[in-house]
Motif scaffolding. Structure first.
Motif, PDB file in Angstrom:
ATOM      1  N   HIS A  95       0.911  -1.134   0.268  1.00  0.00           N
ATOM      2  CA  HIS A  95      -0.485   0.086   0.378  1.00  0.00           C
ATOM      3  C   HIS A  95       0.909   1.030  -0.375  1.00  0.00           C
ATOM      4  CE1 HIS A  95      -2.939  -2.532   0.397  1.00  0.00           C
ATOM      5  NE2 HIS A  95      -2.787  -3.539   1.476  1.00  0.00           N
ATOM      6  N   ALA A  96       1.565   1.112  -0.665  1.00  0.00           N
ATOM      7  CA  ALA A  96       2.830   2.656  -1.046  1.00  0.00           C
ATOM      8  C   ALA A  96       1.674   4.055  -0.667  1.00  0.00           C
ATOM      9  CB  ALA A  96       3.853   2.405  -1.786  1.00  0.00           C
ATOM     10  N   GLY A  97       1.678   3.919  -2.477  1.00  0.00           N
ATOM     11  CA  GLY A  97       1.138   5.287  -2.690  1.00  0.00           C
ATOM     12  C   GLY A  97      -0.173   5.320  -1.646  1.00  0.00           C
ATOM     13  N   ASN A  98      -1.051   4.465  -1.820  1.00  0.00           N
ATOM     14  CA  ASN A  98      -2.544   4.672  -0.848  1.00  0.00           C
ATOM     15  C   ASN A  98      -1.405   5.035   0.789  1.00  0.00           C
ATOM     16  OD1 ASN A  98      -3.891   4.311  -2.808  1.00  0.00           O
ATOM     17  ND2 ASN A  98      -4.452   2.455  -2.385  1.00  0.00           N
ATOM     18  N   GLY A  99      -0.635   4.076   1.262  1.00  0.00           N
ATOM     19  CA  GLY A  99      -0.349   5.026   1.983  1.00  0.00           C
ATOM     20  C   GLY A  99       0.143   6.311   2.111  1.00  0.00           C
ATOM     21  N   ASN A 100       0.446   6.943   1.157  1.00  0.00           N
ATOM     22  CA  ASN A 100       0.974   8.023   0.586  1.00  0.00           C
ATOM     23  C   ASN A 100       0.277   9.467   1.245  1.00  0.00           C
ATOM     24  OD1 ASN A 100       3.657   7.658   0.403  1.00  0.00           O
ATOM     25  ND2 ASN A 100       3.755   7.480  -1.531  1.00  0.00           N
ATOM     26  N   VAL A 101      -1.424   8.732   0.599  1.00  0.00           N
ATOM     27  CA  VAL A 101      -2.344   9.605   0.521  1.00  0.00           C
ATOM     28  C   VAL A 101      -2.671   9.512   2.089  1.00  0.00           C
ATOM     29  CG1 VAL A 101      -4.960   9.766   0.155  1.00  0.00           C
ATOM     30  CG2 VAL A 101      -3.324   8.316  -2.001  1.00  0.00           C
ATOM     31  N   LEU A 102      -2.706   8.948   3.009  1.00  0.00           N
ATOM     32  CA  LEU A 102      -3.050   8.957   3.975  1.00  0.00           C
ATOM     33  C   LEU A 102      -2.174   9.904   4.770  1.00  0.00           C
ATOM     34  CD1 LEU A 102      -3.514   5.530   5.678  1.00  0.00           C
ATOM     35  CD2 LEU A 102      -5.007   7.486   4.815  1.00  0.00           C
ATOM     36  N   GLU A 103      -0.857   9.990   4.310  1.00  0.00           N
ATOM     37  CA  GLU A 103       0.183  11.626   4.536  1.00  0.00           C
ATOM     38  C   GLU A 103      -0.320  12.667   4.339  1.00  0.00           C
ATOM     39  OE1 GLU A 103       3.918  10.475   5.483  1.00  0.00           O
ATOM     40  OE2 GLU A 103       3.232   8.162   6.282  1.00  0.00           O
ATOM     41  N   ASN A 104      -0.350  12.315   2.504  1.00  0.00           N
ATOM     42  CA  ASN A 104      -0.427  13.645   2.119  1.00  0.00           C
ATOM     43  C   ASN A 104      -1.738  13.099   0.198  1.00  0.00           C
ATOM     44  OD1 ASN A 104       0.458  15.792   0.241  1.00  0.00           O
ATOM     45  ND2 ASN A 104       2.706  14.954  -0.303  1.00  0.00           N
ATOM     46  N   PRO A 105      -2.932  14.324   0.964  1.00  0.00           N
ATOM     47  CA  PRO A 105      -3.611  13.668  -0.058  1.00  0.00           C
ATOM     48  C   PRO A 105      -3.388  13.890  -1.678  1.00  0.00           C
ATOM     49  CG  PRO A 105      -3.950  15.621   0.835  1.00  0.00           C
ATOM     50  CD  PRO A 105      -2.767  15.170   1.779  1.00  0.00           C
ATOM     51  N   HIS A 106      -2.155  14.806  -1.874  1.00  0.00           N
ATOM     52  CA  HIS A 106      -1.559  15.569  -3.135  1.00  0.00           C
ATOM     53  C   HIS A 106      -1.164  13.974  -4.169  1.00  0.00           C
ATOM     54  CE1 HIS A 106      -2.096  19.541  -2.573  1.00  0.00           C
ATOM     55  NE2 HIS A 106      -0.866  19.819  -1.619  1.00  0.00           N
ATOM     56  N   MET A 107      -1.549  14.114  -5.419  1.00  0.00           N
ATOM     57  CA  MET A 107      -1.888  13.184  -6.409  1.00  0.00           C
ATOM     58  C   MET A 107      -1.886  13.587  -7.319  1.00  0.00           C
ATOM     59  SD  MET A 107      -3.998   9.544  -7.320  1.00  0.00           S
ATOM     60  CE  MET A 107      -3.692   8.183  -5.539  1.00  0.00           C
ATOM     61  N   GLY A 108      -0.834  12.767  -8.490  1.00  0.00           N
ATOM     62  CA  GLY A 108      -0.889  13.442  -9.773  1.00  0.00           C
ATOM     63  C   GLY A 108      -1.545  11.844 -10.877  1.00  0.00           C
ATOM     64  N   MET A 109      -1.773  12.021 -12.083  1.00  0.00           N
ATOM     65  CA  MET A 109      -2.350  11.370 -12.496  1.00  0.00           C
ATOM     66  C   MET A 109      -2.445  11.144 -14.094  1.00  0.00           C
ATOM     67  SD  MET A 109      -6.476  10.230 -11.070  1.00  0.00           S
ATOM     68  CE  MET A 109      -6.128   8.456 -11.955  1.00  0.00           C
ATOM     69  N   LEU A 110      -1.708  10.382 -14.927  1.00  0.00           N
ATOM     70  CA  LEU A 110      -1.375  10.730 -16.591  1.00  0.00           C
ATOM     71  C   LEU A 110      -2.358   9.711 -16.946  1.00  0.00           C
ATOM     72  CD1 LEU A 110      -0.286  11.699 -18.933  1.00  0.00           C
ATOM     73  CD2 LEU A 110       2.382  11.180 -18.271  1.00  0.00           C
ATOM     74  N   PHE A 111      -3.022  10.500 -18.001  1.00  0.00           N
ATOM     75  CA  PHE A 111      -3.396   9.361 -18.794  1.00  0.00           C
ATOM     76  C   PHE A 111      -2.483   8.876 -20.368  1.00  0.00           C
ATOM     77  CE2 PHE A 111      -5.997  10.042 -15.678  1.00  0.00           C
ATOM     78  CZ  PHE A 111      -7.360   8.991 -15.377  1.00  0.00           C
ATOM     79  N   VAL A 112      -2.462   7.829 -20.737  1.00  0.00           N
ATOM     80  CA  VAL A 112      -2.229   8.377 -22.425  1.00  0.00           C
ATOM     81  C   VAL A 112      -2.573   7.755 -22.829  1.00  0.00           C
ATOM     82  CG1 VAL A 112       0.328   8.070 -23.218  1.00  0.00           C
ATOM     83  CG2 VAL A 112       0.417   8.670 -20.892  1.00  0.00           C
ATOM     84  N   ASP A 113      -2.877   7.352 -24.586  1.00  0.00           N
ATOM     85  CA  ASP A 113      -3.799   7.131 -25.242  1.00  0.00           C
ATOM     86  C   ASP A 113      -2.646   6.806 -26.458  1.00  0.00           C
ATOM     87  OD1 ASP A 113      -4.370   6.552 -28.030  1.00  0.00           O
ATOM     88  OD2 ASP A 113      -6.118   8.041 -27.762  1.00  0.00           O
ATOM     89  N   PHE A 114      -1.459   5.979 -26.696  1.00  0.00           N
ATOM     90  CA  PHE A 114      -0.201   5.284 -26.732  1.00  0.00           C
ATOM     91  C   PHE A 114      -1.089   4.812 -28.706  1.00  0.00           C
ATOM     92  CE2 PHE A 114       0.906   4.675 -22.961  1.00  0.00           C
ATOM     93  CZ  PHE A 114       2.067   5.217 -22.841  1.00  0.00           C
TER      94      PHE A 114
END
Length: 217
Positions: A95-114
């Motif tokens: 739960h590395a990423g979601n564990g981070n969310v509990l400490e710091n809610p900022h998230m970046g998402m990147l969607f790519v159409d290849f």
């Protein structure tokens, strides 16, 4: 700490570098036209067609983690112009990423159409974790079987702060293909791909190598 000037996209660090490299005017044009405080209709349609997303999070100390999620088209659901959500399933238990969310809610998402339009979409915002039962009570239209019978352990709920284009210049073309069944004869298991097999790892921990003697002995 949020160092973004009130009401303006981009961080203080971005603007400092733009000034140093002489790109401030070009960046201002990009901010004014491309950086949106919500998902436009075109962005919402784009997200609904995507089968993968790259994620970035950081803990309270700024230590980063990157992640990757995939599923059928629309596995990331657009709830409205300011909100995205996607399910999380049982994985390696870290739960590395979601564990981070509990400490710091900022998230970046990147969607790519290849494969078709060779374009990408950045979505940045504040994430929170929501249990499956609670999420479905509020949003009963969410897909029930986006992972072939697996039950989500939690949902990631993202409140959009900004969204903007990733240009096509360096996006490679990829052709979808059926995934081969099974592993190749020379392909290690996932758990052994980048580290020694578990048995060898345990043995190396039980019997550490002897220290190297200084020269002359």
């Amino acid at each position: 700490m949020n160092d973004r000037p009130a009401g303006r996209p981009g961080s203080a660090g971005e603007r400092l570098l733009q000034s140093h490299l002489g790109t401030a005017d070009r960046a201002a044009t990009f901010y004014d036209r491309q950086v949106q405080p919500r998902l436009t209709d075109q962005m919402r349609d784009f997200v609904g067609r995507q089968t993968m997303v790259f994620l970035s999070t950081a803990d309270a100390g700024g230590n980063c983690d990157t992640g990757f999620r995939a599923g059928p088209p629309g596995f990331v659901t657009v709830l409205d112009e300011y909100t995205l959500t996607y399910p999380e399933y049982r994985g390696n238990g870290v739960h590395a990423g979601n564990g981070n969310v509990l400490e710091n809610p900022h998230m970046g998402m990147l969607f790519v159409d290849f494969t078709h339009h060779h374009i990408g979409l950045h979505v940045n915002g504040a994430a929170q974790l929501v249990g499956d039962a609670e999420q479905r009570r509020v949003y009963p239209h969410l897909p029930l079987d986006s992972a072939h019978g697996r039950q989500p352990s939690v949902w990631v709920h993202l409140r959009v702060h900004e969204a903007y284009v990733q240009c096509s210049k360096y996006i490679p073309h990829l052709e979808p293909a059926p995934r081969p069944r099974g592993l190749g004869a020379d392909r290690p298991k996932d758990s052994d791909y980048f580290v020694p097999p578990a048995a060898a790892h345990a043995e190396s921990r039980s019997h550490p190598p002897a220290p190297t003697l200084p020269m002359g002995y």
